[in-house]
Design a protein around this motif. Sequence first.
Motif, PDB file in Angstrom:
ATOM      1  N   VAL A 221      32.715  42.936  50.212  1.00  0.00           N
ATOM      2  CA  VAL A 221      33.891  43.402  50.876  1.00  0.00           C
ATOM      3  C   VAL A 221      35.089  42.543  50.618  1.00  0.00           C
ATOM      4  N   GLY A 222      34.554  41.133  50.417  1.00  0.00           N
ATOM      5  CA  GLY A 222      35.599  40.038  50.059  1.00  0.00           C
ATOM      6  C   GLY A 222      36.263  40.373  48.774  1.00  0.00           C
ATOM      7  N   VAL A 223      35.186  40.531  47.866  1.00  0.00           N
ATOM      8  CA  VAL A 223      35.705  40.705  46.171  1.00  0.00           C
ATOM      9  C   VAL A 223      36.699  41.870  46.392  1.00  0.00           C
ATOM     10  N   ARG A 224      36.389  42.924  47.039  1.00  0.00           N
ATOM     11  CA  ARG A 224      37.125  44.192  46.915  1.00  0.00           C
ATOM     12  C   ARG A 224      38.684  43.802  47.473  1.00  0.00           C
ATOM     13  N   MET A 225      38.586  42.949  48.610  1.00  0.00           N
ATOM     14  CA  MET A 225      39.844  42.897  49.427  1.00  0.00           C
ATOM     15  C   MET A 225      40.616  42.020  48.562  1.00  0.00           C
ATOM     16  N   VAL A 226      40.226  41.027  47.909  1.00  0.00           N
ATOM     17  CA  VAL A 226      40.926  40.185  46.991  1.00  0.00           C
ATOM     18  C   VAL A 226      41.461  40.909  45.924  1.00  0.00           C
ATOM     19  N   TYR A 227      40.927  41.869  45.342  1.00  0.00           N
ATOM     20  CA  TYR A 227      41.146  42.575  44.384  1.00  0.00           C
ATOM     21  C   TYR A 227      42.552  43.488  44.916  1.00  0.00           C
ATOM     22  N   GLN A 228      42.181  43.993  45.816  1.00  0.00           N
ATOM     23  CA  GLN A 228      43.504  44.858  46.602  1.00  0.00           C
ATOM     24  C   GLN A 228      44.733  44.107  46.865  1.00  0.00           C
ATOM     25  N   ALA A 229      44.516  42.982  47.475  1.00  0.00           N
ATOM     26  CA  ALA A 229      45.617  41.937  48.017  1.00  0.00           C
ATOM     27  C   ALA A 229      46.304  41.395  46.728  1.00  0.00           C
ATOM     28  N   HIS A 230      45.500  41.299  45.588  1.00  0.00           N
ATOM     29  CA  HIS A 230      46.127  40.455  44.307  1.00  0.00           C
ATOM     30  C   HIS A 230      47.037  41.637  43.723  1.00  0.00           C
ATOM     31  N   ASN A 231      46.702  42.914  43.986  1.00  0.00           N
ATOM     32  CA  ASN A 231      47.627  43.961  43.388  1.00  0.00           C
ATOM     33  C   ASN A 231      48.728  44.348  44.078  1.00  0.00           C
ATOM     34  N   ALA A 232      48.807  43.626  45.290  1.00  0.00           N
ATOM     35  CA  ALA A 232      49.872  43.888  46.413  1.00  0.00           C
ATOM     36  C   ALA A 232      50.914  42.578  46.668  1.00  0.00           C
ATOM     37  N   VAL A 233      50.425  41.536  46.228  1.00  0.00           N
ATOM     38  CA  VAL A 233      51.457  40.576  46.384  1.00  0.00           C
ATOM     39  C   VAL A 233      51.432  39.476  45.157  1.00  0.00           C
ATOM     40  N   LYS A 234      52.251  38.561  45.095  1.00  0.00           N
ATOM     41  CA  LYS A 234      52.460  37.728  43.841  1.00  0.00           C
ATOM     42  C   LYS A 234      52.032  36.245  44.175  1.00  0.00           C
ATOM     43  N   ILE A 235      52.030  36.112  45.443  1.00  0.00           N
ATOM     44  CA  ILE A 235      51.556  34.697  46.070  1.00  0.00           C
ATOM     45  C   ILE A 235      50.230  34.631  45.694  1.00  0.00           C
ATOM     46  N   PRO A 236      49.563  33.242  45.323  1.00  0.00           N
ATOM     47  CA  PRO A 236      48.207  33.020  45.089  1.00  0.00           C
ATOM     48  C   PRO A 236      47.297  33.425  46.104  1.00  0.00           C
ATOM     49  N   ILE A 237      46.009  33.271  45.725  1.00  0.00           N
ATOM     50  CA  ILE A 237      44.856  33.963  46.987  1.00  0.00           C
ATOM     51  C   ILE A 237      43.661  32.996  46.981  1.00  0.00           C
ATOM     52  N   LEU A 238      43.372  32.409  48.014  1.00  0.00           N
ATOM     53  CA  LEU A 238      42.134  31.604  48.375  1.00  0.00           C
ATOM     54  C   LEU A 238      41.114  32.732  48.769  1.00  0.00           C
ATOM     55  N   GLY A 239      40.123  32.766  48.041  1.00  0.00           N
ATOM     56  CA  GLY A 239      39.269  34.073  48.181  1.00  0.00           C
ATOM     57  C   GLY A 239      37.946  33.458  48.949  1.00  0.00           C
ATOM     58  N   LEU A 240      37.309  34.172  49.782  1.00  0.00           N
ATOM     59  CA  LEU A 240      36.211  33.769  50.327  1.00  0.00           C
ATOM     60  C   LEU A 240      35.247  34.683  51.012  1.00  0.00           C
ATOM     61  N   GLY A 241      34.223  34.701  51.356  1.00  0.00           N
ATOM     62  CA  GLY A 241      33.302  35.642  51.980  1.00  0.00           C
ATOM     63  C   GLY A 241      32.154  35.847  50.997  1.00  0.00           C
ATOM     64  N   GLY A 242      30.947  35.056  51.648  1.00  0.00           N
ATOM     65  CA  GLY A 242      29.589  35.327  50.925  1.00  0.00           C
ATOM     66  C   GLY A 242      29.515  34.305  49.605  1.00  0.00           C
ATOM     67  N   ILE A 243      30.088  33.575  49.361  1.00  0.00           N
ATOM     68  CA  ILE A 243      29.880  32.930  47.977  1.00  0.00           C
ATOM     69  C   ILE A 243      29.017  31.738  48.077  1.00  0.00           C
ATOM     70  N   VAL A 244      28.068  31.746  47.237  1.00  0.00           N
ATOM     71  CA  VAL A 244      26.933  30.953  47.332  1.00  0.00           C
ATOM     72  C   VAL A 244      26.706  30.221  45.887  1.00  0.00           C
ATOM     73  N   THR A 245      27.015  30.950  44.597  1.00  0.00           N
ATOM     74  CA  THR A 245      26.871  30.434  43.472  1.00  0.00           C
ATOM     75  C   THR A 245      28.156  30.327  42.598  1.00  0.00           C
ATOM     76  N   GLY A 246      28.163  29.605  41.436  1.00  0.00           N
ATOM     77  CA  GLY A 246      29.179  29.707  40.483  1.00  0.00           C
ATOM     78  C   GLY A 246      29.566  30.961  40.014  1.00  0.00           C
ATOM     79  N   ASN A 247      28.705  31.873  39.872  1.00  0.00           N
ATOM     80  CA  ASN A 247      28.919  33.013  39.386  1.00  0.00           C
ATOM     81  C   ASN A 247      29.832  34.049  40.354  1.00  0.00           C
ATOM     82  N   ASP A 248      29.245  33.521  41.793  1.00  0.00           N
ATOM     83  CA  ASP A 248      30.069  34.411  42.815  1.00  0.00           C
ATOM     84  C   ASP A 248      31.624  33.884  42.853  1.00  0.00           C
ATOM     85  N   VAL A 249      31.810  32.565  42.502  1.00  0.00           N
ATOM     86  CA  VAL A 249      33.082  31.941  42.649  1.00  0.00           C
ATOM     87  C   VAL A 249      33.973  32.733  41.307  1.00  0.00           C
TER      88      VAL A 249
END
Length: 302
Positions: A221-249
């Motif tokens: 859900v977090g990855v999807r919302m970061v993707y959608q927000a990234h397409n809507a705004v130009k300001i940078p995004i601090l992403g989070l939700g369920g990250i545990v590993t480097g691959n998640d990052v």
Amino acid sequence: MNLEVNLAGIKMKNPVTVASGTFGYGREYSELIDISKLGAIVTKGTSLKPKAGNKPPRVYETTAGMLNSIGLQNPGVEYFAQNDLPFLRKFDTKIIVNACGSTQEEYVELCKILNTLDIDGVELNLSCPNVKAGCMAFGTTYEGVKQITSSVRKVLDKPLIVKLTPNVTNIQEPAKGAEDAGADAISLINTLLGMSIDINTRRPHLANNMGGLSGPAIKPVGVRMVYQAHNAVKIPILGLGGIVTGNDVIEYMLAGATAISIGTGNFISPDTSIKAIEQIEEYMRKNKIEDINEIIGKVQMN
Ligand SMILES: Cc1cc2nc3c(=O)[nH]c(=O)nc-3n(C[C@H](O)[C@H](O)[C@H](O)COP(=O)(O)O)c2cc1C
């Protein structure tokens, strides 16, 4: 290899921060890990006056995640400024204060004080699902986010990150509200409103009945919302939700995050964030990436 990122004017040595409410003010973790290795620390939600929080039980483990209804327990900004900030400043990492309030006036008063402190930025929590008044009421609409962000912007010269709730139909609207009001960045996601019932007592496990769901269960859900927000705004995004590993990052960064926070992952193991930094380096070496900034928003959609 370059891991340095610039989040809304906050220059971080790497993109890894720890999420608000899961790392306190760093004291306990500093005995277990070298917190100077982190790109930044996002403090526990801090309000104008001390808050006692909700009644226990306030946390409950669920499948691949947890529910919490802490209710923003914290010692208040004055105590933070006198006791926790001097302690945090001993470490070589950026300090972002998560700010919360129940009314617009409270947010403004709090941010006036935060503006005078030796901190690197403010994360405005417009999103907590588990306090009866405030927060969520502000964060769900374009207008609500815009109004409160504008009023804070007027008193805050420091980098302003607006934290958004995922409990909305279209995340692009509150994201645009933050950008239009002059936020320097947005962070998402906060927890998803959830509930769990004890089938023997027929009562919810949390005293507050409902709480915020976090942990690996919410990552898609977090990855999807970061993707959608990234397409809507130009300001940078601090992403989070369920990250545990480097691959998640990496996944979050490909979706559009400039930096990320690790929350519930800290409870799985206190060194989750440190290991994630090492795993990002491994990924970069393996994929011959010289600068981590190269991958931001570089997902290739089908
Ligand atoms: C115990 C707990 C306390 C939290 N307290 C706060 C808080 O004070 N302010 C805030 O903005 N988010 C708070 N959060 C939300 C997290 O910062 C984060 O947005 C959410 O947990 C999703 O990330 P995660 O899945 O990595 O935990 C809290 C989360 C947990 C689990």
